[in-house]
Design a protein around this motif. Structure first.
Motif, PDB file in Angstrom:
ATOM      1  N   SER A 143       0.835  -1.202   0.000  1.00 22.64           N
ATOM      2  CA  SER A 143       0.000   0.000   0.000  1.00 22.64           C
ATOM      3  C   SER A 143       0.871   1.253   0.000  1.00 22.64           C
ATOM      4  O   SER A 143       1.985   1.238   0.533  1.00 22.64           O
ATOM      5  CB  SER A 143      -0.903   0.000   1.234  1.00 22.64           C
ATOM      6  OG  SER A 143      -1.741  -1.146   1.228  1.00 22.64           O
ATOM      7  N   PRO A 144       0.373   2.332  -0.593  1.00 25.37           N
ATOM      8  CA  PRO A 144      -0.885   2.417  -1.337  1.00 25.37           C
ATOM      9  C   PRO A 144      -0.726   1.936  -2.778  1.00 25.37           C
ATOM     10  O   PRO A 144       0.348   2.001  -3.351  1.00 25.37           O
ATOM     11  CB  PRO A 144      -1.213   3.908  -1.279  1.00 25.37           C
ATOM     12  CG  PRO A 144       0.137   4.566  -1.266  1.00 25.37           C
ATOM     13  CD  PRO A 144       1.036   3.654  -0.481  1.00 25.37           C
ATOM     14  N   ASN A 189     -11.058   1.008   3.363  1.00 31.63           N
ATOM     15  CA  ASN A 189      -9.593   0.890   3.321  1.00 31.63           C
ATOM     16  C   ASN A 189      -8.980   2.008   2.471  1.00 31.63           C
ATOM     17  O   ASN A 189      -8.045   1.767   1.698  1.00 31.63           O
ATOM     18  CB  ASN A 189      -9.195  -0.469   2.735  1.00 31.63           C
ATOM     19  CG  ASN A 189      -9.629  -1.630   3.596  1.00 31.63           C
ATOM     20  OD1 ASN A 189      -8.922  -2.064   4.511  1.00 31.63           O
ATOM     21  ND2 ASN A 189     -10.811  -2.168   3.298  1.00 31.63           N
ATOM     22  N   SER A 190      -9.458   3.206   2.654  1.00 27.68           N
ATOM     23  CA  SER A 190      -9.001   4.315   1.809  1.00 27.68           C
ATOM     24  C   SER A 190      -7.507   4.579   1.951  1.00 27.68           C
ATOM     25  O   SER A 190      -6.859   5.042   0.998  1.00 27.68           O
ATOM     26  CB  SER A 190      -9.787   5.582   2.135  1.00 27.68           C
ATOM     27  OG  SER A 190      -9.606   5.943   3.500  1.00 27.68           O
ATOM     28  N   SER A 191      -6.939   4.265   3.116  1.00 27.75           N
ATOM     29  CA  SER A 191      -5.509   4.515   3.324  1.00 27.75           C
ATOM     30  C   SER A 191      -4.633   3.605   2.464  1.00 27.75           C
ATOM     31  O   SER A 191      -3.451   3.887   2.250  1.00 27.75           O
ATOM     32  CB  SER A 191      -5.146   4.321   4.798  1.00 27.75           C
ATOM     33  OG  SER A 191      -5.381   2.988   5.198  1.00 27.75           O
ATOM     34  N   LYS A 192      -5.206   2.512   1.962  1.00 31.87           N
ATOM     35  CA  LYS A 192      -4.444   1.566   1.139  1.00 31.87           C
ATOM     36  C   LYS A 192      -4.476   1.932  -0.339  1.00 31.87           C
ATOM     37  O   LYS A 192      -3.810   1.290  -1.149  1.00 31.87           O
ATOM     38  CB  LYS A 192      -4.994   0.148   1.327  1.00 31.87           C
ATOM     39  CG  LYS A 192      -4.860  -0.384   2.741  1.00 31.87           C
ATOM     40  CD  LYS A 192      -5.416  -1.794   2.843  1.00 31.87           C
ATOM     41  CE  LYS A 192      -5.289  -2.342   4.272  1.00 31.87           C
ATOM     42  NZ  LYS A 192      -5.819  -3.719   4.391  1.00 31.87           N
ATOM     43  N   ILE A 193      -5.250   2.936  -0.690  1.00 32.68           N
ATOM     44  CA  ILE A 193      -5.463   3.292  -2.095  1.00 32.68           C
ATOM     45  C   ILE A 193      -4.897   4.681  -2.381  1.00 32.68           C
ATOM     46  O   ILE A 193      -5.160   5.622  -1.637  1.00 32.68           O
ATOM     47  CB  ILE A 193      -6.962   3.269  -2.430  1.00 32.68           C
ATOM     48  CG1 ILE A 193      -7.526   1.865  -2.181  1.00 32.68           C
ATOM     49  CG2 ILE A 193      -7.210   3.695  -3.870  1.00 32.68           C
ATOM     50  CD1 ILE A 193      -9.031   1.802  -2.234  1.00 32.68           C
ATOM     51  N   SER A 194      -4.140   4.782  -3.462  1.00 34.04           N
ATOM     52  CA  SER A 194      -3.629   6.096  -3.853  1.00 34.04           C
ATOM     53  C   SER A 194      -4.547   6.753  -4.874  1.00 34.04           C
ATOM     54  O   SER A 194      -4.805   7.962  -4.809  1.00 34.04           O
ATOM     55  CB  SER A 194      -2.211   5.973  -4.420  1.00 34.04           C
ATOM     56  OG  SER A 194      -2.177   5.069  -5.505  1.00 34.04           O
ATOM     57  N   LYS A 243      -9.389  11.158  -2.256  1.00 32.03           N
ATOM     58  CA  LYS A 243      -8.421  10.579  -3.200  1.00 32.03           C
ATOM     59  C   LYS A 243      -8.884  10.815  -4.634  1.00 32.03           C
ATOM     60  O   LYS A 243     -10.090  10.845  -4.919  1.00 32.03           O
ATOM     61  CB  LYS A 243      -8.289   9.076  -2.950  1.00 32.03           C
ATOM     62  CG  LYS A 243      -7.908   8.691  -1.527  1.00 32.03           C
ATOM     63  CD  LYS A 243      -6.498   9.142  -1.203  1.00 32.03           C
ATOM     64  CE  LYS A 243      -6.123   8.782   0.248  1.00 32.03           C
ATOM     65  NZ  LYS A 243      -6.085   7.328   0.480  1.00 32.03           N
TER      66      LYS A 243
END
Length: 374
Positions: free
Chosen positions: A191-192, A213-218, A317
């Motif tokens: 991640s991300p 899981n927004s923190s795992k996505i850029s 994001k």
């Protein structure tokens, strides 16, 4: 394999005789069959005549790719069976794929590019009732551009495991989320990363997973998917929720290709239709998995969660909304309404000529949009 067809009395048929070769494992034989086809003018005339007529076997005779495959042999008892069809197509459609064990579940995962790809990792999630095969061209071209790509078949779909409900997997949203978490860990996805999601049901679960899981996505790219409270639910999923009729519907071997063509302006080529058909021909498992998932889904509740979750106040994001304009399930207004909820983050890219699955209809246009965005 023998197909039986029911035609309405008003349809004029042109019957021709042709030679058909059926290749078997040990020998080949040549036999004469009678092929039933309708001319283009007859097709056009019959559309209006039969539009309102009810045909209980319409899922076969109204499906263009399957209609072309309907043949009436002179000796039906000698015609190929399901086993012979499976033998002819069993190795199709597994490009870039391998099996990955995650806990007690075995996933089929397609992978292109290198873990050291200079432009990052993209995870592709498909919708129901299809499979990751739809992303094959997009993945191949993006890996050439420097991306590392993964596309799993969700549990219950494609070539992944299809556990019987109640025996290790119950096809609920939470279980799909938990299983995806474990798979990403096994695959070593750091991640991300970039996420691409498309479609209904499990496609929607991909979006609700992203919200949790927004923190795992850029960056997030969305292809045609239900995104608003007003998003319509296709007839397939409504039929699956009807007792008994749903069981019958789930065992239709051409359910996936029929759904794809129903949302697209195009007819699948036979070699593509074979791949989407294969899991449903091979066993009853995929149909019952789809049935269970559809009956446990809260479609409208999930649509509302997605609509509210990606608004300006809750999502920061970058998002690309690449939308096929010829989608027969979801109108363009769904995409426009969704964009209005977060105009600063959502970029809308309209793809002319593409239907519900732009990655299948126009992969080159999807790749161009992704290259610019990612």
């Amino acid at each position: 394999m023998v197909f039986s067809a029911v035609f309405t009395p008003t349809l004029n048929l042109a019957i021709s005789s042709s030679t058909y070769c059926c290749r078997r494992r040990t020998s080949s034989t040549t036999r004469r069959v009678v092929t039933v086809r309708a001319s283009s003018t007859e097709k056009d005339e019959s559309k209006d005549k039969d539009a309102s007529a009810f045909n209980p076997f319409g899922f076969v005779t109204d499906n263009p790719s399957s209609r072309n495959a309907i043949q009436l042999p002179e000796n039906p008892a000698e015609d190929g069976n399901v086993g012979q069809m499976l033998y002819r197509i069993e190795d199709k459609g597994k490009e870039y794929g391998s099996y990955v064990k995650s806990g007690k579940l075995r996933w089929f995962v397609r992978e292109t590019g290198s873990a050291n790809g200079r432009r990052g990792t993209i995870v592709f999630l498909h919708g129901a009732p299809t499979q990751s095969f739809s992303y094959r061209v997009v993945m191949s071209q993006l890996s050439d551009a420097g991306f590392h790509c993964f596309a799993p078949d969700w549990i219950g779909f494609g070539f992944s495991d299809k556990p019987q409900p109640g025996y290790g997997f119950n096809y609920t949203e939470k279980e799909f989320h938990d299983a995806l978490d474990k798979l990403l860990e096994v695959l070593g996805v750091k991640s991300p990363f970039f996420l691409v999601v498309q479609g209904f049901l499990v496609g929607s679960y991909g979006l609700t997973w992203a919200l949790k899981n927004s923190s795992k996505i850029s960056k997030l790219a969305i292809l045609n998917s239900p995104l608003t409270d007003s998003s319509p639910i296709p007839g397939l999923f409504q039929k699956l929720r009807i007792p008994l009729y749903g069981e019958f519907t789930s065992q239709n071997a051409i359910i996936a290709e029929r759904f794809i063509e129903g949302g697209s302006p195009y007819v699948l080529k036979n070699e593509k239709a074979d791949v989407y058909r294969l899991p449903y021909l091979a066993s009853s498992g995929p149909g019952f998995a789809l049935l269970e998932a559809a009956r446990k889904a809260n479609f409208k509740g999930t649509f509302s969660e997605i609509s509210a979750g990606f608004t300006t106040e809750r999502w920061d994001k970058p998002m690309l909304l690449a939308w096929g304009l010829s989608d027969k399930y979801l109108p363009q207004s769904v995409a426009e309404q969704f964009q209005k909820g977060n105009p600063a983050q959502i970029q809308l890219k309209l793809i002319e000529g593409a239907g519900h699955m732009p990655q299948e209809d126009w992969p080159e246009k999807v790749v161009d949009a992704f290259r610019m965005f990612f």
